[in-house]
Design a protein around this motif. Structure first.
Motif, PDB file in Angstrom:
ATOM      1  N   LEU A   1       1.198  -1.060  -0.100  1.00 10.28           N
ATOM      2  CA  LEU A   1       0.205  -0.298  -0.398  1.00 10.28           C
ATOM      3  C   LEU A   1       0.258   1.347   0.043  1.00 10.28           C
ATOM      4  O   LEU A   1       0.335   2.343  -0.644  1.00 10.28           O
ATOM      5  CB  LEU A   1      -0.846  -0.002   1.199  1.00 10.28           C
ATOM      6  N   ILE A   2       2.123   1.506   0.805  1.00  9.76           N
ATOM      7  CA  ILE A   2       2.477   2.565   0.467  1.00  9.76           C
ATOM      8  C   ILE A   2       3.715   2.479  -0.575  1.00  9.76           C
ATOM      9  O   ILE A   2       3.414   3.873  -0.988  1.00  9.76           O
ATOM     10  CB  ILE A   2       4.110   2.152   2.188  1.00  9.76           C
TER      11      ILE A   2
ATOM     12  N   GLY B   1      -4.927  -2.120  -7.892  1.00 10.91           N
ATOM     13  CA  GLY B   1      -6.330  -2.236  -7.767  1.00 10.91           C
ATOM     14  C   GLY B   1      -6.883  -1.471  -6.163  1.00 10.91           C
ATOM     15  O   GLY B   1      -7.583  -2.089  -6.043  1.00 10.91           O
ATOM     16  N   PHE B   2      -6.016  -0.030  -6.221  1.00 20.24           N
ATOM     17  CA  PHE B   2      -7.240   0.545  -4.846  1.00 20.24           C
ATOM     18  C   PHE B   2      -7.973   1.411  -5.876  1.00 20.24           C
ATOM     19  O   PHE B   2      -7.609   2.045  -7.385  1.00 20.24           O
ATOM     20  CB  PHE B   2      -6.146   1.281  -4.309  1.00 20.24           C
TER      21      PHE B   2
ATOM     22  N   TRP C   1      -3.273   9.170  -1.753  1.00 17.01           N
ATOM     23  CA  TRP C   1      -3.168   8.459  -0.886  1.00 17.01           C
ATOM     24  C   TRP C   1      -4.667   7.317  -1.225  1.00 17.01           C
ATOM     25  O   TRP C   1      -5.362   7.671  -1.671  1.00 17.01           O
ATOM     26  CB  TRP C   1      -3.916   9.082   0.675  1.00 17.01           C
ATOM     27  N   PHE C   2      -4.163   6.445  -0.138  1.00 15.56           N
ATOM     28  CA  PHE C   2      -5.372   5.281  -0.671  1.00 15.56           C
ATOM     29  C   PHE C   2      -5.104   4.174   0.230  1.00 15.56           C
ATOM     30  O   PHE C   2      -5.055   4.707   1.313  1.00 15.56           O
ATOM     31  CB  PHE C   2      -4.824   4.590  -1.714  1.00 15.56           C
ATOM     32  N   ALA C   3      -6.958   4.075   0.233  1.00 17.57           N
ATOM     33  CA  ALA C   3      -7.137   2.429   1.791  1.00 17.57           C
ATOM     34  C   ALA C   3      -7.143   1.365   0.977  1.00 17.57           C
ATOM     35  O   ALA C   3      -7.155   1.180  -0.391  1.00 17.57           O
ATOM     36  CB  ALA C   3      -8.255   2.978   1.867  1.00 17.57           C
TER      37      ALA C   3
ATOM     38  N   SER D   1     -10.060  -0.250   6.657  1.00 14.04           N
ATOM     39  CA  SER D   1      -9.233  -0.797   5.835  1.00 14.04           C
ATOM     40  C   SER D   1      -7.747   0.286   6.430  1.00 14.04           C
ATOM     41  O   SER D   1      -8.023   1.537   6.194  1.00 14.04           O
ATOM     42  CB  SER D   1      -9.343  -1.483   4.634  1.00 14.04           C
ATOM     43  N   ARG D   2      -6.614  -0.451   5.898  1.00 11.19           N
ATOM     44  CA  ARG D   2      -5.683   0.678   6.280  1.00 11.19           C
ATOM     45  C   ARG D   2      -4.831   1.244   4.955  1.00 11.19           C
ATOM     46  O   ARG D   2      -6.031   1.922   4.006  1.00 11.19           O
ATOM     47  CB  ARG D   2      -4.658  -0.308   6.363  1.00 11.19           C
ATOM     48  N   THR D   3      -4.662   2.818   5.675  1.00 11.91           N
ATOM     49  CA  THR D   3      -4.259   3.225   4.679  1.00 11.91           C
ATOM     50  C   THR D   3      -3.069   4.193   4.292  1.00 11.91           C
ATOM     51  O   THR D   3      -2.280   3.558   5.273  1.00 11.91           O
ATOM     52  CB  THR D   3      -4.884   5.219   5.108  1.00 11.91           C
TER      53      THR D   3
END
Length: 262
Positions: A128-129, A164-165, A209-211, A232-234
């Motif tokens: 994610l990061i 896929g975000f 920024w994405f979740a 969900s994490r971000t």
């Protein structure tokens, strides 16, 4: 109205940006299990005071927050992603911490954000990061004179799609310079070839920024902290950049890195 900065003004913003980079480096080193968010807030205050800088957050009271904001940094943990109020919380192993800060030195502002993993990382958090960092790099690469603002947004959104975000459009990047928030708004998704033409002297804060599994957000009762609607994490990455006659310049990096890039 888009305000274009002179080369001298951009150099002044680079000084501010280098300080922010060093401050985030310091806090990232301190972000270990057991460390309280308030300790990080007070360390940021200490560094800002020692440098003679001014916080852009203190007393900030925009329409979307329950102002005034009485902290110098946003600290958002796990499913919190934006505007997290520092509070009495001790970091735990595998927490995902997003740090966002803007300060002004001699009247020129810069803004940057970084997400880090505390202790043992989870693979899905690293990915994610990574997505936010690659989206930020893609947005910066598209910030060329003659391109359109939509080219930046499209580049960021394309990376999100590859991972896929989905992308929230309520909060994104922005112009910056004499104040923390200037025109234009920079969405994290958009259509290439649309929007204002990019010109040398334009300074922007780009902040993908994405979740993990939603683009919807909710607010905490504090009126500031924004979380993913599904828990969900971000993650959040941000740099202040300047459009030039050639390649864009990242202003929120340490002075030795900035010098080597010249």
């Amino acid at each position: 109205m888009l305000e274009l900065k002179t080369p001298r003004e951009i150099e002044a913003m680079r000084v501010t940006g280098a300080f922010i980079a060093e401050l985030l480096d310091d806090l990232a080193r301190r972000a270990e299990p057991g460390v309280n968010l308030l300790d990080l807030e007070h360390r940021a205050r200490q560094l800002i005071a020692q440098r003679g800088a001014q916080s852009c957050y203190w007393d900030y009271a925009p329409s979307f927050g329950r102002g005034p904001f009485r902290n110098v940094i946003c600290l958002s943990v796990n499913d919190a992603v934006l505007h997290g109020l520092p509070h009495d919380y001790s970091l735990r192993d595998s927490d995902l911490l997003s740090m966002d800060i803007a300060v002004s030195i001699d009247g020129w502002a810069a803004d940057s954000a970084r997400s880090v993993i505390v202790g043992v990382p989870r693979a899905e958090d690293e990915r994610l990061i990574e997505a936010t960092e690659r989206a930020l790099a893609a947005g910066i690469a598209a910030a060329l004179p003659g391109n359109r603002l939509g080219d930046i947004s499209a580049a960021i959104g394309a990376v999100a799609a590859d991972y896929g975000f989905s992308v929230n459009t309520e909060f994104g990047g922005h112009g910056i310079g004499r104040t923390m928030h200037e025109d234009p708004h920079v969405s994290n998704v958009g259509r290439a070839g649309r929007g204002p033409r990019l010109q040398p002297g334009l300074t922007l804060a780009l902040e993908p920024w994405f979740a993990h599994s939603t683009d919807r957000i909710i607010y905490d009762d504090d009126g500031w902290t924004i979380r993913s609607a599904d828990g969900s994490r971000t993650a959040h990455s941000e740099h202040t950049i300047a459009i030039t006659d050639g390649a864009p310049v990242v202003l929120t990096c340490s002075e030795h890195v900035a010098a080597s890039a010249r």
